[in-house]
Motif scaffolding. Structure first.
Motif, PDB file in Angstrom:
ATOM      1  N   ALA A 148      21.538 -34.508 -27.654  1.00 57.39           N
ATOM      2  CA  ALA A 148      21.082 -35.312 -26.518  1.00 57.39           C
ATOM      3  C   ALA A 148      19.720 -35.945 -26.807  1.00 57.39           C
ATOM      4  N   ILE A 149      18.844 -35.192 -27.433  1.00 53.16           N
ATOM      5  CA  ILE A 149      17.526 -35.717 -27.800  1.00 53.16           C
ATOM      6  C   ILE A 149      17.673 -36.818 -28.848  1.00 53.16           C
ATOM      7  N   GLN A 150      18.545 -36.606 -29.814  1.00 52.83           N
ATOM      8  CA  GLN A 150      18.768 -37.625 -30.841  1.00 52.83           C
ATOM      9  C   GLN A 150      19.335 -38.902 -30.232  1.00 52.83           C
ATOM     10  N   LEU A 185      15.971 -45.587 -28.015  1.00 46.56           N
ATOM     11  CA  LEU A 185      14.627 -46.150 -28.147  1.00 46.56           C
ATOM     12  C   LEU A 185      14.481 -46.971 -29.424  1.00 46.56           C
ATOM     13  N   LEU A 186      15.085 -46.510 -30.518  1.00 45.48           N
ATOM     14  CA  LEU A 186      15.057 -47.281 -31.765  1.00 45.48           C
ATOM     15  C   LEU A 186      15.739 -48.632 -31.565  1.00 45.48           C
ATOM     16  N   GLU A 187      16.897 -48.621 -30.929  1.00 43.99           N
ATOM     17  CA  GLU A 187      17.611 -49.873 -30.671  1.00 43.99           C
ATOM     18  C   GLU A 187      16.804 -50.793 -29.756  1.00 43.99           C
ATOM     19  N   ALA A 188      16.135 -50.203 -28.765  1.00 42.56           N
ATOM     20  CA  ALA A 188      15.311 -51.005 -27.854  1.00 42.56           C
ATOM     21  C   ALA A 188      14.151 -51.644 -28.602  1.00 42.56           C
ATOM     22  N   VAL A 198       8.631 -47.103 -35.819  1.00 46.80           N
ATOM     23  CA  VAL A 198       9.651 -46.446 -35.000  1.00 46.80           C
ATOM     24  C   VAL A 198      10.751 -45.884 -35.892  1.00 46.80           C
ATOM     25  N   ILE A 199      11.156 -46.630 -36.903  1.00 49.46           N
ATOM     26  CA  ILE A 199      12.194 -46.152 -37.829  1.00 49.46           C
ATOM     27  C   ILE A 199      11.710 -44.904 -38.561  1.00 49.46           C
ATOM     28  N   LYS A 200      10.470 -44.875 -38.992  1.00 52.60           N
ATOM     29  CA  LYS A 200       9.925 -43.688 -39.675  1.00 52.60           C
ATOM     30  C   LYS A 200       9.994 -42.462 -38.768  1.00 52.60           C
ATOM     31  N   GLN A 201       9.593 -42.631 -37.522  1.00 50.19           N
ATOM     32  CA  GLN A 201       9.627 -41.516 -36.580  1.00 50.19           C
ATOM     33  C   GLN A 201      11.068 -41.088 -36.308  1.00 50.19           C
ATOM     34  N   TYR A 202      11.957 -42.050 -36.183  1.00 55.31           N
ATOM     35  CA  TYR A 202      13.363 -41.745 -35.948  1.00 55.31           C
ATOM     36  C   TYR A 202      13.931 -40.941 -37.114  1.00 55.31           C
ATOM     37  N   ASN A 203      13.613 -41.340 -38.322  1.00 56.92           N
ATOM     38  CA  ASN A 203      14.127 -40.650 -39.505  1.00 56.92           C
ATOM     39  C   ASN A 203      13.600 -39.229 -39.639  1.00 56.92           C
ATOM     40  N   LYS A 204      12.460 -38.944 -39.080  1.00 62.70           N
ATOM     41  CA  LYS A 204      11.927 -37.575 -39.118  1.00 62.70           C
ATOM     42  C   LYS A 204      12.787 -36.618 -38.307  1.00 62.70           C
ATOM     43  N   MET A 205      13.529 -37.145 -37.349  1.00 58.72           N
ATOM     44  CA  MET A 205      14.391 -36.295 -36.513  1.00 58.72           C
ATOM     45  C   MET A 205      15.666 -35.885 -37.238  1.00 58.72           C
TER      46      MET A 205
END
Length: 93
Positions: free
Chosen positions: A49-51, A57-60, A85-92
């Motif tokens: 759910a968090i992902q 948010l990445l798409e936005a 944003v992509i860097k932060q997304y990839n950390k997940m």
């Protein structure tokens, strides 16, 4: 997040509220000494759910960056924001 439509903000808040409920449920499961596999199932559900929120948010951000560039915004600035944003997304993941 001013670039998100109000309905999308409400959707994200609803998702966060659900996640809070899931986390509370996990806490209760731990206190009740439920089987570990059941707890892990709930943890995985919460993580998914968090992902999903992160993906929204990445798409936005991608939409926002493209729209700003199309309207004459600075390409380099928008690319930098999107890359962050992509860097932060990839950390997940």
């Amino acid at each position: 997040m001013s670039h998100l439509p109000e309905h999308q903000v409400k959707n994200l808040v609803t998702r966060i509220n659900r996640i809070e409920g899931q986390v509370g449920g996990i806490k209760k499961m731990i206190l009740a000494e439920k089987p570990y596999d059941e707890i892990i199932i709930q943890l995985n559900s919460t993580r998914a759910a968090i992902q999903r929120i992160s993906k929204i948010l990445l798409e936005a951000q991608a939409d926002h960056s493209l729209m700003n560039v199309a309207e004459g915004g600075e390409l380099e600035k928008e690319m930098e924001q999107l890359q962050n944003v992509i860097k932060q997304y990839n950390k997940m993941n």
